[in-house]
Scaffold this motif. Sequence first.
Motif, mmCIF file in Angstrom:
data_model
loop_
_atom_site.group_PDB
_atom_site.id
_atom_site.type_symbol
_atom_site.label_atom_id
_atom_site.label_comp_id
_atom_site.label_asym_id
_atom_site.label_seq_id
_atom_site.Cartn_x
_atom_site.Cartn_y
_atom_site.Cartn_z
ATOM 1 N N ARG A 31 46.031 49.296 41.848
ATOM 2 C CA ARG A 31 46.701 48.081 41.400
ATOM 3 C C ARG A 31 45.716 47.070 40.823
ATOM 4 N NH1 ARG A 31 51.712 45.475 42.468
ATOM 5 N NH2 ARG A 31 51.013 43.363 42.757
ATOM 6 N N LYS A 32 44.529 47.030 41.402
ATOM 7 C CA LYS A 32 43.495 46.090 40.977
ATOM 8 C C LYS A 32 43.062 46.351 39.534
ATOM 9 C CE LYS A 32 39.039 44.635 42.866
ATOM 10 N NZ LYS A 32 38.074 44.970 43.895
ATOM 11 N N HIS A 33 43.065 47.609 39.140
ATOM 12 C CA HIS A 33 42.609 47.973 37.802
ATOM 13 C C HIS A 33 43.757 48.129 36.799
ATOM 14 C CE1 HIS A 33 38.572 48.344 39.242
ATOM 15 N NE2 HIS A 33 38.951 49.181 40.197
ATOM 16 N N ASP A 34 44.990 47.827 37.212
ATOM 17 C CA ASP A 34 46.155 47.939 36.329
ATOM 18 C C ASP A 34 46.331 46.627 35.567
ATOM 19 O OD1 ASP A 34 48.514 48.500 35.063
ATOM 20 O OD2 ASP A 34 49.661 48.886 36.888
ATOM 21 N N PRO A 35 46.198 46.651 34.244
ATOM 22 C CA PRO A 35 46.307 45.400 33.478
ATOM 23 C C PRO A 35 47.731 44.828 33.456
ATOM 24 C CG PRO A 35 46.048 47.267 32.003
ATOM 25 C CD PRO A 35 45.896 47.794 33.404
ATOM 26 N N ARG A 36 48.728 45.628 33.798
ATOM 27 C CA ARG A 36 50.114 45.142 33.773
ATOM 28 C C ARG A 36 50.457 44.291 34.992
ATOM 29 N NH1 ARG A 36 53.077 50.595 33.488
ATOM 30 N NH2 ARG A 36 51.384 50.993 34.911
ATOM 31 N N VAL A 37 49.652 44.370 36.042
ATOM 32 C CA VAL A 37 49.918 43.607 37.264
ATOM 33 C C VAL A 37 49.310 42.218 37.103
ATOM 34 C CG1 VAL A 37 49.512 43.490 39.743
ATOM 35 C CG2 VAL A 37 49.934 45.685 38.672
ATOM 36 N N PRO A 38 50.113 41.151 37.257
ATOM 37 C CA PRO A 38 49.556 39.803 37.104
ATOM 38 C C PRO A 38 48.599 39.463 38.246
ATOM 39 C CG PRO A 38 51.825 39.676 37.866
ATOM 40 C CD PRO A 38 51.540 41.128 37.563
ATOM 41 N N ALA A 39 47.628 38.627 37.944
ATOM 42 C CA ALA A 39 46.670 38.196 38.965
ATOM 43 C C ALA A 39 47.392 37.332 39.997
ATOM 44 C CB ALA A 39 45.534 37.416 38.322
ATOM 45 N N SER A 40 46.904 37.356 41.202
ATOM 46 C CA SER A 40 47.467 36.551 42.275
ATOM 47 C C SER A 40 47.291 35.076 41.977
ATOM 48 C CB SER A 40 46.754 36.896 43.583
ATOM 49 O OG SER A 40 47.067 35.947 44.582
ATOM 50 N N ALA A 41 48.198 34.250 42.472
ATOM 51 C CA ALA A 41 48.069 32.803 42.307
ATOM 52 C C ALA A 41 46.826 32.290 43.021
ATOM 53 C CB ALA A 41 49.311 32.101 42.841
ATOM 54 N N LEU A 42 46.336 33.041 44.003
ATOM 55 C CA LEU A 42 45.136 32.640 44.730
ATOM 56 C C LEU A 42 43.853 33.087 44.041
ATOM 57 C CD1 LEU A 42 46.317 33.474 48.344
ATOM 58 C CD2 LEU A 42 46.313 31.254 47.209
ATOM 59 N N GLU A 44 40.973 33.469 41.128
ATOM 60 C CA GLU A 44 40.325 32.485 40.264
ATOM 61 C C GLU A 44 40.962 32.467 38.874
ATOM 62 O OE1 GLU A 44 35.938 32.027 38.368
ATOM 63 O OE2 GLU A 44 36.040 32.405 40.516
ATOM 64 N N ASP A 45 41.342 33.632 38.375
ATOM 65 C CA ASP A 45 41.937 33.718 37.048
ATOM 66 C C ASP A 45 43.465 33.795 37.093
ATOM 67 O OD1 ASP A 45 42.028 36.198 38.183
ATOM 68 O OD2 ASP A 45 41.489 37.276 36.375
ATOM 69 N N GLY A 46 44.062 33.541 38.240
ATOM 70 C CA GLY A 46 45.513 33.614 38.386
ATOM 71 C C GLY A 46 46.193 32.317 38.008
ATOM 72 N N ASP A 47 47.499 32.387 37.770
ATOM 73 C CA ASP A 47 48.303 31.222 37.439
ATOM 74 C C ASP A 47 48.808 30.592 38.740
ATOM 75 O OD1 ASP A 47 49.976 29.316 36.375
ATOM 76 O OD2 ASP A 47 51.455 30.735 35.601
ATOM 77 N N PRO A 48 48.367 29.379 39.088
ATOM 78 C CA PRO A 48 48.768 28.778 40.360
ATOM 79 C C PRO A 48 50.252 28.408 40.401
ATOM 80 C CG PRO A 48 47.447 27.229 39.095
ATOM 81 C CD PRO A 48 47.443 28.534 38.347
ATOM 82 N N HIS A 49 50.918 28.369 39.244
ATOM 83 C CA HIS A 49 52.327 27.996 39.201
ATOM 84 C C HIS A 49 53.252 29.203 39.087
ATOM 85 C CE1 HIS A 49 50.987 23.904 38.962
ATOM 86 N NE2 HIS A 49 50.228 24.216 37.916
ATOM 87 N N HIS A 50 52.681 30.404 39.100
ATOM 88 C CA HIS A 50 53.469 31.636 38.974
ATOM 89 C C HIS A 50 54.062 32.010 40.317
ATOM 90 C CE1 HIS A 50 54.617 35.653 37.702
ATOM 91 N NE2 HIS A 50 54.008 36.119 38.782
ATOM 92 N N LYS A 51 55.359 32.334 40.321
ATOM 93 C CA LYS A 51 56.010 32.785 41.548
ATOM 94 C C LYS A 51 56.601 34.158 41.292
ATOM 95 C CE LYS A 51 57.398 28.428 43.585
ATOM 96 N NZ LYS A 51 58.515 27.651 44.088
ATOM 97 N N ASP A 52 56.383 35.077 42.225
ATOM 98 C CA ASP A 52 57.025 36.397 42.156
ATOM 99 C C ASP A 52 58.441 36.257 42.661
ATOM 100 O OD1 ASP A 52 55.455 38.257 40.980
ATOM 101 O OD2 ASP A 52 54.494 38.934 42.828
#
Length: 53
Positions: A31-42, A44-52
């Motif tokens: 999952r870590k290497h899958d580009p289709r999975v969005p980064a976690s909100a936590l 550094e490069d994740g969207d803090p306003h993104h909700k699953d």
Amino acid sequence: MEAYVIPTLAIVTLGIVAIIAINSKRVTEKRKHDPRVPASALAEDGDPHHKDE
């Protein structure tokens, strides 16, 4: 005969836990290497306003 029950159960339990841990690590790395999975909100490069949802 009864003296082997507890150690056998302990070894079997540790084996099952090890198998689950190895599988979980494999899935996480995949999952870590899958580009289709969005980064976690936590992350550094994740969207803090993104909700699953």
